[in-house]
Every structure is written in C-alpha cells, then in structure tokens.
Write a protein that holds these residues in place. Sequence first.
Motif, PDB file in Angstrom:
ATOM      1  N   ASP A  69       0.048   9.476   5.450  1.00  0.00           N
ATOM      2  CA  ASP A  69       0.632  10.676   4.837  1.00  0.00           C
ATOM      3  C   ASP A  69       1.531  10.373   3.658  1.00  0.00           C
ATOM      4  OD1 ASP A  69       2.600   9.446   6.268  1.00  0.00           O
ATOM      5  OD2 ASP A  69       3.337  11.276   7.240  1.00  0.00           O
ATOM      6  N   ARG A  70       1.793   9.074   3.386  1.00  0.00           N
ATOM      7  CA  ARG A  70       2.664   8.711   2.276  1.00  0.00           C
ATOM      8  C   ARG A  70       2.188   7.410   1.652  1.00  0.00           C
ATOM      9  NH1 ARG A  70       8.416   8.312   4.995  1.00  0.00           N
ATOM     10  NH2 ARG A  70       7.121   7.140   6.470  1.00  0.00           N
ATOM     11  N   VAL A  71       2.606   7.182   0.395  1.00  0.00           N
ATOM     12  CA  VAL A  71       2.308   5.934  -0.290  1.00  0.00           C
ATOM     13  C   VAL A  71       3.624   5.274  -0.687  1.00  0.00           C
ATOM     14  CG1 VAL A  71       2.078   7.098  -2.533  1.00  0.00           C
ATOM     15  CG2 VAL A  71       1.050   4.838  -2.187  1.00  0.00           C
ATOM     16  N   HIS A  72       3.723   3.973  -0.484  1.00  0.00           N
ATOM     17  CA  HIS A  72       4.934   3.223  -0.767  1.00  0.00           C
ATOM     18  C   HIS A  72       5.060   2.997  -2.271  1.00  0.00           C
ATOM     19  CE1 HIS A  72       7.430  -0.680  -0.127  1.00  0.00           C
ATOM     20  NE2 HIS A  72       8.190   0.364  -0.409  1.00  0.00           N
ATOM     21  N   CYS A  73       6.127   3.533  -2.866  1.00  0.00           N
ATOM     22  CA  CYS A  73       6.341   3.413  -4.313  1.00  0.00           C
ATOM     23  C   CYS A  73       7.142   2.152  -4.619  1.00  0.00           C
ATOM     24  CB  CYS A  73       7.070   4.654  -4.845  1.00  0.00           C
ATOM     25  SG  CYS A  73       6.064   6.149  -4.839  1.00  0.00           S
ATOM     26  N   ASP A  74       6.436   1.053  -4.818  1.00  0.00           N
ATOM     27  CA  ASP A  74       7.094  -0.207  -5.186  1.00  0.00           C
ATOM     28  C   ASP A  74       6.459  -0.845  -6.417  1.00  0.00           C
ATOM     29  OD1 ASP A  74       4.662  -0.938  -4.162  1.00  0.00           O
ATOM     30  OD2 ASP A  74       5.438  -2.497  -2.821  1.00  0.00           O
ATOM     31  N   GLY A  75       5.657  -0.066  -7.160  1.00  0.00           N
ATOM     32  CA  GLY A  75       5.002  -0.582  -8.363  1.00  0.00           C
ATOM     33  C   GLY A  75       3.643  -1.204  -8.108  1.00  0.00           C
ATOM     34  N   SER A  76       3.293  -1.416  -6.840  1.00  0.00           N
ATOM     35  CA  SER A  76       1.995  -2.024  -6.519  1.00  0.00           C
ATOM     36  C   SER A  76       0.923  -0.949  -6.412  1.00  0.00           C
ATOM     37  CB  SER A  76       2.083  -2.787  -5.189  1.00  0.00           C
ATOM     38  OG  SER A  76       3.061  -3.799  -5.245  1.00  0.00           O
ATOM     39  N   GLU A  77      -0.322  -1.348  -6.718  1.00  0.00           N
ATOM     40  CA  GLU A  77      -1.438  -0.430  -6.569  1.00  0.00           C
ATOM     41  C   GLU A  77      -1.915  -0.489  -5.119  1.00  0.00           C
ATOM     42  OE1 GLU A  77      -5.914   0.053  -8.356  1.00  0.00           O
ATOM     43  OE2 GLU A  77      -4.268  -0.338  -9.755  1.00  0.00           O
ATOM     44  N   ARG A  78      -1.916   0.676  -4.464  1.00  0.00           N
ATOM     45  CA  ARG A  78      -2.249   0.729  -3.053  1.00  0.00           C
ATOM     46  C   ARG A  78      -3.367   1.739  -2.800  1.00  0.00           C
ATOM     47  NH1 ARG A  78       1.696  -1.633   0.087  1.00  0.00           N
ATOM     48  NH2 ARG A  78       3.601  -2.251  -1.046  1.00  0.00           N
ATOM     49  N   ARG A  79      -4.206   1.433  -1.842  1.00  0.00           N
ATOM     50  CA  ARG A  79      -5.267   2.360  -1.461  1.00  0.00           C
ATOM     51  C   ARG A  79      -4.656   3.528  -0.694  1.00  0.00           C
ATOM     52  NH1 ARG A  79      -9.910   0.483   2.541  1.00  0.00           N
ATOM     53  NH2 ARG A  79      -8.408   1.296   4.049  1.00  0.00           N
ATOM     54  N   ILE A  80      -5.067   4.762  -1.008  1.00  0.00           N
ATOM     55  CA  ILE A  80      -4.479   5.934  -0.352  1.00  0.00           C
ATOM     56  C   ILE A  80      -5.497   6.742   0.449  1.00  0.00           C
ATOM     57  CG2 ILE A  80      -2.625   6.164  -2.040  1.00  0.00           C
ATOM     58  CD1 ILE A  80      -4.267   8.432  -3.339  1.00  0.00           C
ATOM     59  N   GLY A  81      -6.807   6.503   0.246  1.00  0.00           N
ATOM     60  CA  GLY A  81      -7.798   7.260   1.000  1.00  0.00           C
ATOM     61  C   GLY A  81      -9.175   7.199   0.344  1.00  0.00           C
ATOM     62  N   GLU A  82     -10.111   7.971   0.891  1.00  0.00           N
ATOM     63  CA  GLU A  82     -11.510   7.899   0.451  1.00  0.00           C
ATOM     64  C   GLU A  82     -12.041   9.299   0.132  1.00  0.00           C
ATOM     65  OE1 GLU A  82     -15.433   5.622   2.116  1.00  0.00           O
ATOM     66  OE2 GLU A  82     -14.561   7.149   3.416  1.00  0.00           O
ATOM     67  N   ILE A  83     -12.715   9.397  -1.014  1.00  0.00           N
ATOM     68  CA  ILE A  83     -13.470  10.600  -1.356  1.00  0.00           C
ATOM     69  C   ILE A  83     -14.845  10.501  -0.702  1.00  0.00           C
ATOM     70  CG2 ILE A  83     -14.481  11.976  -3.215  1.00  0.00           C
ATOM     71  CD1 ILE A  83     -11.469  12.066  -3.218  1.00  0.00           C
ATOM     72  N   ARG A  84     -15.261  11.580  -0.012  1.00  0.00           N
ATOM     73  CA  ARG A  84     -16.546  11.578   0.679  1.00  0.00           C
ATOM     74  C   ARG A  84     -17.360  12.806   0.266  1.00  0.00           C
ATOM     75  NH1 ARG A  84     -14.548  10.424   6.913  1.00  0.00           N
ATOM     76  NH2 ARG A  84     -13.850   8.257   6.607  1.00  0.00           N
ATOM     77  N   ASN A  85     -18.632  12.738   0.611  1.00  0.00           N
ATOM     78  CA  ASN A  85     -19.556  13.863   0.454  1.00  0.00           C
ATOM     79  C   ASN A  85     -19.919  14.145  -1.005  1.00  0.00           C
ATOM     80  OD1 ASN A  85     -21.185  15.619   1.906  1.00  0.00           O
ATOM     81  ND2 ASN A  85     -19.797  17.347   1.637  1.00  0.00           N
ATOM     82  N   ALA A  86     -19.729  13.141  -1.870  1.00  0.00           N
ATOM     83  CA  ALA A  86     -20.255  13.275  -3.237  1.00  0.00           C
ATOM     84  C   ALA A  86     -21.741  12.908  -3.234  1.00  0.00           C
ATOM     85  CB  ALA A  86     -19.474  12.361  -4.181  1.00  0.00           C
ATOM     86  N   ASP A  87     -22.436  13.246  -4.330  1.00  0.00           N
ATOM     87  CA  ASP A  87     -23.817  12.794  -4.467  1.00  0.00           C
ATOM     88  C   ASP A  87     -23.819  11.286  -4.666  1.00  0.00           C
ATOM     89  OD1 ASP A  87     -24.706  15.342  -4.214  1.00  0.00           O
ATOM     90  OD2 ASP A  87     -25.040  15.663  -6.373  1.00  0.00           O
TER      91      ASP A  87
END
Length: 439
Positions: A69-87
């Motif tokens: 439910d949250r992303v750690h803001c420390d300047g690093s690039e972090r994975r937050i989730g997945e987009i699904r059901n696209a073509d």
Amino acid sequence: MATGVWGAVGRRRWIPRRSTALVLVGAAVLLSGCATSGQSGLGGTDGPEPVPSEAAAPAGGLQFAADGDRVHCDGSERRIGEIRNADPNEPIDFTSPLPLKLSGAVADDDGRFWMTWSCQPSESRLTWDITATGRASGRSVDFTVTGTAEDPAAADTLQISVFDEAFVCDGFTRRVGHLSGGDPNEAIVFSSEETAGLRPGATDGNGELDLNWSCDEASIGTSWTVTATGAESGRSGTFSLVGVAPAPATIEQLAVEVQEDPFVCDGGSRTFAVITNLAPDELVDFEADPPAGALRQGRADGTGELPVRWQCGLEDADRSMQLTATGQTSRRSTVISFSTTAPGPGQAPELAVTVTEDPFRCDGASRAFAVISNFAPEEFVDFTSPQADGLRQGQADETGTLPIRWQCGAGDIDEIWELTATGRTSDRSITITVTGAAP
C-alpha cells in the motif's frame, strides 16, 4: 528528485508530536514533506505474486495488482505492482492529473507489465493518482501511489534509536533514545536476560515512546540487550547498552553538616545533621555504632539533600556515636560522628500535670481525668502504682502531651491511688494522686 520530473504540490501538512514516558524507555522524530514528484519505469517479470488492490478495474479492463500500500521514498527505484489484462505486447500510456512526466511501457506476451517508482525522502508524505491506458485496446485502470518515509520491509518491527550505547552508571535516570513504529497508545513491555523488573511504557498517538535507563556503580561493566514488544501489535525491536563508570570529576562525595554536637539526650526527636550530594529521591539506610535499635530509612529530596534526625534519653548520654549513611541507588556512604550529653539545667522542662476531675467518680466508666505535658514527642510512658497493678502503657503525642484515663467502681469509693508516670526515653517521672468518690 528523478531527472526530468518537476514538482507537485503536497496535499497536506503534518505536524509531528513527541511523547514522554517513565519507564524505562523512547520517542521518534518523523519527517514532514512538501513538494515532490514520482517516476515510473520498466520492470521485469520476476518477484513475488502481487495482490490486486482495491483500485482494480472491473473485468474486461486493465488491472493494477499492487505489491503493497506504500512505496519507500529513499531515492531508489522500487517495484510497486503489475499492470494486467493488456493485449499481448500492447503499448501502455500513463497519465496523471498532477504535473508529472511519466514514460510509457509495453506489455509482455501475457499482457503484463511490472511498474516501478522512485521518490525522494522529501516526497514521503505525498500521493500520486495514475491512469494506465492500453493504446490499442483502450482499456484503462486508475490507481494511486502513496509515499512513506518508513521502509515497508521494517513495518513488522519497532524502530529504536539509542543516542550512545555507553551509559554512565551513576544512579541517575536519563533518556537514552527513542522508539517508534508502535500502534497509537500501545503498551510496550521490555525484557532482558541481564536484568528483571523493567517497567513497561505506552506510546503516544503517533506510536512513539521515550527510552530511559538507570544503573548504579555496581553495574559498571554490565552489558544489557533489551527487547521492546508491543502488547497489541506484537512488533518488537532490540537495543543494547553497556554500563560505564562516571568520569572522576563527576563523582560527588557525600557531604555532612552536623548542627548539634554533642546531641542533648532530652528525649526529643529533632534534626541534628544534613547529608547532601545524594541522588535525587534516593533511599538511605543507616547503621549505628554502637548499635542504637532499629533505625528508620530516610529519603533524599529532589536535590539530593536529607535531614537526619536523632533521639535519645538520659540512659544514652555521654556516648561517642558513629552513624553510617548509605545510599541505596549510588551505594555511596558517609559517616556522621557525634557525641551525646545529658541535658543541663533548664534544657529539659519538668513534667507538668493538669487534673480535670478530683476526686474521681467511681461510676464504672473509663475517662480521662488528667493530662501530663512536657514528655518527649511521641515518648512511651510506663505507669506504676503500689495500690494497683496491670496498668497500661501510654504514648505522648507529637507535642509531648499525654491524657491519663482511670476507672473505678462502687467498691473503690474513698480509695486513694498513687500513680507514677515515667517516660521511657527521657526517664523523667511524675506522681499523681487519685481519690475515689461516690458518683
């Protein structure tokens, strides 16, 4: 801040609060942020299976399955989730009502794409509303990214910060650090294999608690590992301390000022010396040489000062005394040397009696008929009479005054009793005559 991204105005202002506690232990400083931004990017397909968020679109639309439910803001690039059901291999565009510059992406063969995000610590209080839209299918999903200053990986632990693991064992209680990450107003219990009886504390509304510690000179060189556990959340954290000796310049020896030497043994209890440099509110034990019966403990005031009282009767006069005072917390001791003497002429007032009923009516009732004054404060008094036995002991009040009660029946009319009262401490006596009379 990420390259090529310009700031968005923060939506709310947060004012930190801090708490104080007794116990034993802590408080946390939380950060507040203002303007900032976020950035999306491409990600891989490896990693744990994400959990679909409440923002997932209805069947047939795109879906966003958030990693948390949250992303750690420390300047690093972090994975937050997945987009699904696209073509399969469909390009995906990202837009936001906020002034964000977001790059597009391309779904994989299964119509999926991993989202990543980066934000700076100053952005930890912001949220970003995002819309992902399949360029070919036109399907879309709305989701929100929420920043946090805390590492979500540490969400199941209490965060404890200690100022200095080396703690001076001088008997004083001081703040050693702070604790955060508890539930609001949560009870925190403390345990350690090296010591028992650690007092619990309670967090404030922000889940924070001050950490305090105390140790005496006997604990110098001891190391403690302390575990703090939230009673409701079950989250825990540990911190370590080691007891060190005070710097020589900080050790103050106990000091004594004797105000009455020799001490007059007139049966009175009064202050004759003052001890200073004790720990604040420290309990003090006393030992007399030669022994002087059961000595009471004393307690220093908030400045470490303790008045010392003494009391003795004529039988204790003309002695040399040594009174050893030892602080229970600091274990420091001092010796008070003094002598005792008998009261001189006029130093101890004679006992005086005031009779309120003479003769005494022998009606079977027990009542006060006289008052003796000038005993020592709270002195015990023994009674004897050649005409009566089994007389009870009395005790004067704090002013040295003692009411005398008597009782007699019809068979005692015209009897005369000589009643002698003797102070057990001062050894002073007075004799009263009681005459029985008809009711």
